[in-house]
Design a protein around this motif. Structure first.
Motif, PDB file in Angstrom:
ATOM      1  N   PHE A   1      -0.141  -4.199  -8.249  1.00  0.00           N
ATOM      2  CA  PHE A   1      -0.654  -4.483  -6.925  1.00  0.00           C
ATOM      3  C   PHE A   1      -1.972  -3.733  -6.802  1.00  0.00           C
ATOM      4  O   PHE A   1      -2.031  -2.529  -7.022  1.00  0.00           O
ATOM      5  N   SER A   2      -3.046  -4.437  -6.483  1.00  0.00           N
ATOM      6  CA  SER A   2      -4.299  -3.684  -6.346  1.00  0.00           C
ATOM      7  C   SER A   2      -5.071  -4.116  -5.106  1.00  0.00           C
ATOM      8  O   SER A   2      -5.002  -5.261  -4.671  1.00  0.00           O
ATOM      9  N   ILE A   3      -5.769  -3.142  -4.554  1.00  0.00           N
ATOM     10  CA  ILE A   3      -6.568  -3.374  -3.349  1.00  0.00           C
ATOM     11  C   ILE A   3      -7.983  -2.907  -3.645  1.00  0.00           C
ATOM     12  O   ILE A   3      -8.195  -1.748  -4.028  1.00  0.00           O
ATOM     13  N   ALA A   4      -8.924  -3.796  -3.488  1.00  0.00           N
ATOM     14  CA  ALA A   4     -10.315  -3.442  -3.757  1.00  0.00           C
ATOM     15  C   ALA A   4     -10.865  -2.655  -2.578  1.00  0.00           C
ATOM     16  O   ALA A   4     -10.324  -2.702  -1.477  1.00  0.00           O
ATOM     17  N   SER A   5     -11.960  -1.939  -2.803  1.00  0.00           N
ATOM     18  CA  SER A   5     -12.546  -1.143  -1.721  1.00  0.00           C
ATOM     19  C   SER A   5     -13.052  -2.051  -0.611  1.00  0.00           C
ATOM     20  O   SER A   5     -13.223  -1.624   0.526  1.00  0.00           O
ATOM     21  N   THR A   6     -13.270  -3.339  -0.917  1.00  0.00           N
ATOM     22  CA  THR A   6     -13.726  -4.272   0.109  1.00  0.00           C
ATOM     23  C   THR A   6     -12.564  -5.034   0.760  1.00  0.00           C
ATOM     24  O   THR A   6     -12.798  -5.934   1.566  1.00  0.00           O
ATOM     25  N   GLY A   7     -11.319  -4.685   0.395  1.00  0.00           N
ATOM     26  CA  GLY A   7     -10.167  -5.216   1.108  1.00  0.00           C
ATOM     27  C   GLY A   7      -9.383  -6.312   0.401  1.00  0.00           C
ATOM     28  O   GLY A   7      -8.318  -6.695   0.870  1.00  0.00           O
ATOM     29  N   GLN A   8      -9.906  -6.868  -0.727  1.00  0.00           N
ATOM     30  CA  GLN A   8      -9.170  -7.936  -1.416  1.00  0.00           C
ATOM     31  C   GLN A   8      -7.880  -7.392  -2.022  1.00  0.00           C
ATOM     32  O   GLN A   8      -7.907  -6.393  -2.735  1.00  0.00           O
ATOM     33  N   VAL A   9      -6.773  -8.068  -1.696  1.00  0.00           N
ATOM     34  CA  VAL A   9      -5.472  -7.667  -2.235  1.00  0.00           C
ATOM     35  C   VAL A   9      -5.128  -8.641  -3.357  1.00  0.00           C
ATOM     36  O   VAL A   9      -5.223  -9.857  -3.172  1.00  0.00           O
ATOM     37  N   SER A  10      -4.741  -8.108  -4.498  1.00  0.00           N
ATOM     38  CA  SER A  10      -4.399  -9.010  -5.590  1.00  0.00           C
ATOM     39  C   SER A  10      -3.254  -8.441  -6.410  1.00  0.00           C
ATOM     40  O   SER A  10      -2.947  -7.250  -6.348  1.00  0.00           O
ATOM     41  N   VAL A  11      -2.601  -9.325  -7.151  1.00  0.00           N
ATOM     42  CA  VAL A  11      -1.507  -8.917  -8.019  1.00  0.00           C
ATOM     43  C   VAL A  11      -1.862  -9.360  -9.443  1.00  0.00           C
ATOM     44  O   VAL A  11      -2.254 -10.512  -9.658  1.00  0.00           O
ATOM     45  N   GLY A  12      -1.774  -8.423 -10.357  1.00  0.00           N
ATOM     46  CA  GLY A  12      -2.087  -8.762 -11.754  1.00  0.00           C
ATOM     47  C   GLY A  12      -0.824  -9.181 -12.482  1.00  0.00           C
ATOM     48  O   GLY A  12       0.186  -8.491 -12.449  1.00  0.00           O
ATOM     49  N   GLN A  13      -0.856 -10.373 -13.075  1.00  0.00           N
ATOM     50  CA  GLN A  13       0.329 -10.842 -13.807  1.00  0.00           C
ATOM     51  C   GLN A  13      -0.125 -11.541 -15.084  1.00  0.00           C
ATOM     52  O   GLN A  13      -1.021 -12.403 -15.039  1.00  0.00           O
ATOM     53  N   ASN A  14       0.482 -11.169 -16.177  1.00  0.00           N
ATOM     54  CA  ASN A  14       0.170 -11.755 -17.479  1.00  0.00           C
ATOM     55  C   ASN A  14      -1.338 -11.766 -17.745  1.00  0.00           C
ATOM     56  O   ASN A  14      -1.893 -12.768 -18.174  1.00  0.00           O
ATOM     57  N   GLY A  15      -1.966 -10.636 -17.412  1.00  0.00           N
ATOM     58  CA  GLY A  15      -3.398 -10.541 -17.676  1.00  0.00           C
ATOM     59  C   GLY A  15      -4.265 -11.301 -16.692  1.00  0.00           C
ATOM     60  O   GLY A  15      -5.482 -11.302 -16.801  1.00  0.00           O
ATOM     61  N   GLU A  16      -3.638 -11.943 -15.707  1.00  0.00           N
ATOM     62  CA  GLU A  16      -4.402 -12.688 -14.713  1.00  0.00           C
ATOM     63  C   GLU A  16      -4.407 -11.902 -13.390  1.00  0.00           C
ATOM     64  O   GLU A  16      -3.444 -11.212 -13.099  1.00  0.00           O
ATOM     65  N   THR A  17      -5.431 -12.050 -12.594  1.00  0.00           N
ATOM     66  CA  THR A  17      -5.453 -11.406 -11.278  1.00  0.00           C
ATOM     67  C   THR A  17      -5.333 -12.492 -10.218  1.00  0.00           C
ATOM     68  O   THR A  17      -6.191 -13.362 -10.098  1.00  0.00           O
ATOM     69  N   ILE A  18      -4.223 -12.432  -9.481  1.00  0.00           N
ATOM     70  CA  ILE A  18      -4.000 -13.480  -8.483  1.00  0.00           C
ATOM     71  C   ILE A  18      -4.264 -12.911  -7.088  1.00  0.00           C
ATOM     72  O   ILE A  18      -3.576 -11.990  -6.647  1.00  0.00           O
ATOM     73  N   PRO A  19      -5.284 -13.409  -6.376  1.00  0.00           N
ATOM     74  CA  PRO A  19      -5.552 -12.891  -5.032  1.00  0.00           C
ATOM     75  C   PRO A  19      -4.476 -13.354  -4.052  1.00  0.00           C
ATOM     76  O   PRO A  19      -4.035 -14.502  -4.101  1.00  0.00           O
ATOM     77  N   VAL A  20      -4.032 -12.419  -3.180  1.00  0.00           N
ATOM     78  CA  VAL A  20      -3.006 -12.790  -2.197  1.00  0.00           C
ATOM     79  C   VAL A  20      -3.470 -12.598  -0.749  1.00  0.00           C
ATOM     80  O   VAL A  20      -2.775 -12.985   0.178  1.00  0.00           O
ATOM     81  N   GLY A  21      -4.604 -12.020  -0.542  1.00  0.00           N
ATOM     82  CA  GLY A  21      -5.060 -11.838   0.835  1.00  0.00           C
ATOM     83  C   GLY A  21      -6.203 -10.852   0.908  1.00  0.00           C
ATOM     84  O   GLY A  21      -6.678 -10.344  -0.119  1.00  0.00           O
ATOM     85  N   GLU A  22      -6.637 -10.622   2.117  1.00  0.00           N
ATOM     86  CA  GLU A  22      -7.774  -9.728   2.323  1.00  0.00           C
ATOM     87  C   GLU A  22      -7.492  -8.871   3.564  1.00  0.00           C
ATOM     88  O   GLU A  22      -7.230  -9.422   4.633  1.00  0.00           O
ATOM     89  N   ILE A  23      -7.503  -7.563   3.399  1.00  0.00           N
ATOM     90  CA  ILE A  23      -7.228  -6.675   4.534  1.00  0.00           C
ATOM     91  C   ILE A  23      -8.471  -6.611   5.426  1.00  0.00           C
ATOM     92  O   ILE A  23      -9.590  -6.459   4.931  1.00  0.00           O
TER      93      ILE A  23
END
Lengths: 266, 229
Positions: A154-176
């Motif tokens: 589970f990762s959150i970028a400093s600009t608010g993008q929330v994403s989940v990394g799976q199988n080497g892929e980064t899937i965006p799930v939302g933006e805080i």
């Protein structure tokens, strides 16, 4: 009756309220995202015994009016919204705001509350929630939901993008999203580290982290309370001394009254 | 033996008790932001021979306290902010302001005046310059009015941090008075000096009471003893 006695009594009462606020600050020295509050005072109305006048007209020597003040009152308890220190927690769903802005939280009655406490978790519904279980809102004012079946970093970028990394892929799930206020001191404390909007705080401006005026998000950190123990202790000593001085003034005035009464006793 | 001395003593006692009340109010306001302490000055009045009283507010600078609130403003140097009240314009040194419905107001929600009347603040990034210029989101909005009271005796305290002025207003230059954002001015009352005054007043009171008692017993002797065989 001597009006000074009431003035001193009001001084003692005001200092008592100041001590109460300091005690609350100290109690919250370890509360995540807590902002210290500061009591503000105002003087009361004045009784004018004798208006201003000119004593010597040629030299225009004016004398100020003789006025007796009635003491002091507490007018407000302003929160000081300065940045707290960021502390690493190693939890990937802990987020701190470095700079201005508040997280938006959906309350059970569908109103929006605001917080600086980024101790979030992912509920079994997949929603990013606060410790109380309220959903954290995204930039589009809807909850951030991690789709079921998605497991990974589970990762959150400093600009608010929330994403989940799976199988080497980064899937965006939302933006805080964040909200900032012109006058954050005007926000109403709702308890549980939450604030409510008021007219004094102004209309909230919603934006993404790192947009102009907004702070950045820092994943794996929490913002500590901005209470500094030494500062509060110094304030407490000052308040206690002020209390004592007012009490001493009552005692001195009382001795004067006593002297006047006994002096005329035969 | 006339009663003149006793009347004088009584007037002195009244004056001391007024001074005591004023000092007690000063002490009660030692934590009030923008508060300026009062002095009661007793002067010899040749007409009556008794002390005549006047008040002077000590306009000395208070210490600046950092608050980090962008709408807290302190004046460093002489001068006042101007507040609009239902009774007309009033002066204050208390710069603990806030924004309500887009207007800059003081802590009792009365408008703070700029060069062009009340000040509208529409934006989030508010920067104040030392001369009172307000920039919101980088754009000039207005300049906060800072005035001076050339004659201290014209100032009448109204309470709630306000002064009424019965005389001409003066202007201040940025060289002598600067506006400091994110700070408030603390009370200029010194608690130690205040408690010293209280003790001084109380001692003087006791002394005058002593004099009154002596005069009373002299009078008693005169009325009861003199003329007896």
């Amino acid at each position: 009756m001597n009006p000074g006695l009431k003035a001193s009594a009001s001084g003692m009462r005001a200092q008592q309220l100041r001590i109460d606020a300091i005690a609350n600050n100290l109690a919250n020295v370890n509360t995540t995202g807590f902002k210290r509050s500061r009591v503000t005072f105002q003087d009361l109305l004045y009784e004018t015994l004798q208006g201003p006048r000119l004593v010597n007209f040629q030299n225009v020597e004016a004398m100020g009016p003789v006025q007796l003040g009635r003491g002091v009152r507490v007018v407000g308890n302003a929160r000081v919204h300065s940045q707290g220190a960021l502390e690493p927690t190693q939890r990937m769903t802990d987020i701190a705001i470095s700079g201005q802005g508040f997280f938006m939280v959906q309350m059970p009655d569908d109103t929006v509350a605001y917080t600086r406490d980024g101790t979030f978790t992912i509920a079994d519904t997949g929603a990013l929630v606060t410790q109380q279980g309220y959903a954290v809102l995204g930039l589009n004012q809807s909850p951030i939901i991690v789709p079921s079946g998605l497991v990974g970093d589970f990762s959150i970028a400093s600009t608010g993008q929330v994403s989940v990394g799976q199988n080497g892929e980064t899937i965006p799930v939302g933006e805080i999203g964040l909200t900032r206020f012109m006058n954050p001191s005007g926000l109403e404390s709702l308890g549980g580290n939450l604030y409510g909007r008021t007219d004094a705080a102004g209309d909230g401006i919603v934006g993404a982290p790192l947009e102009s005026g907004f702070g950045e998000l820092v994943q794996g950190f929490l913002e500590t309370s901005n209470v500094e123990i030494v500062q509060e202790m110094v304030d407490m000593i000052a308040a206690q001394r002020a209390y004592e001085v007012n009490s001493k003034a009552i005692q001195t005035a009382e001795e004067m009254i006593q002297n006047a009464i006994n002096g005329l006793n035969r | 033996m006339s009663l003149f001395g006793m009347f004088m003593a009584a007037r002195t006692l009244t004056a001391l008790s007024r001074r005591g009340s004023v000092t007690q109010n000063n002490l009660a306001n030692q934590s009030t932001q923008g508060f300026k302490f009062d002095r009661i000055i007793a002067a010899f009045d040749p007409a009556s021979g008794a002390p005549t009283l006047s008040r002077a507010t000590d306009m000395g600078q208070g210490a600046l306290l950092r608050t980090d609130n962008p709408f807290d403003m302190a004046l460093q140097g002489p001068g006042f902010f101007v507040i609009e009240t239902p009774n007309g314009e009033r002066l204050t040194r208390n710069g603990g302001f806030q924004v309500l419905n887009g207007k800059l107001v003081d802590d009792a929600q009365r408008p703070v005046l700029g060069e062009n009347g009340s000040i509208s603040i529409d934006g989030t990034d508010v920067v104040l310059h030392a001369d009172g210029t307000i920039m919101v989101d980088g754009k000039y909005v207005d300049r906060i009015r800072i005035v001076s009271a050339p004659n201290n005796a014209d100032l009448v305290k109204e309470g709630i941090g306000l002064f009424q002025i019965n005389g001409p207003l003066g202007s201040v230059s940025v060289a002598e008075t600067q506006l400091v954002q994110g700070h408030v001015e603390e009370s200029n009352m010194n608690a130690m000096a205040g408690i010293g005054d209280m003790i001084d007043i109380q001692r003087n009171f006791a002394l005058t009471m002593g004099a009154l008692r002596t005069m009373d017993s002299m009078l008693e002797t005169v009325t009861n003893q003199v003329g007896r065989p």
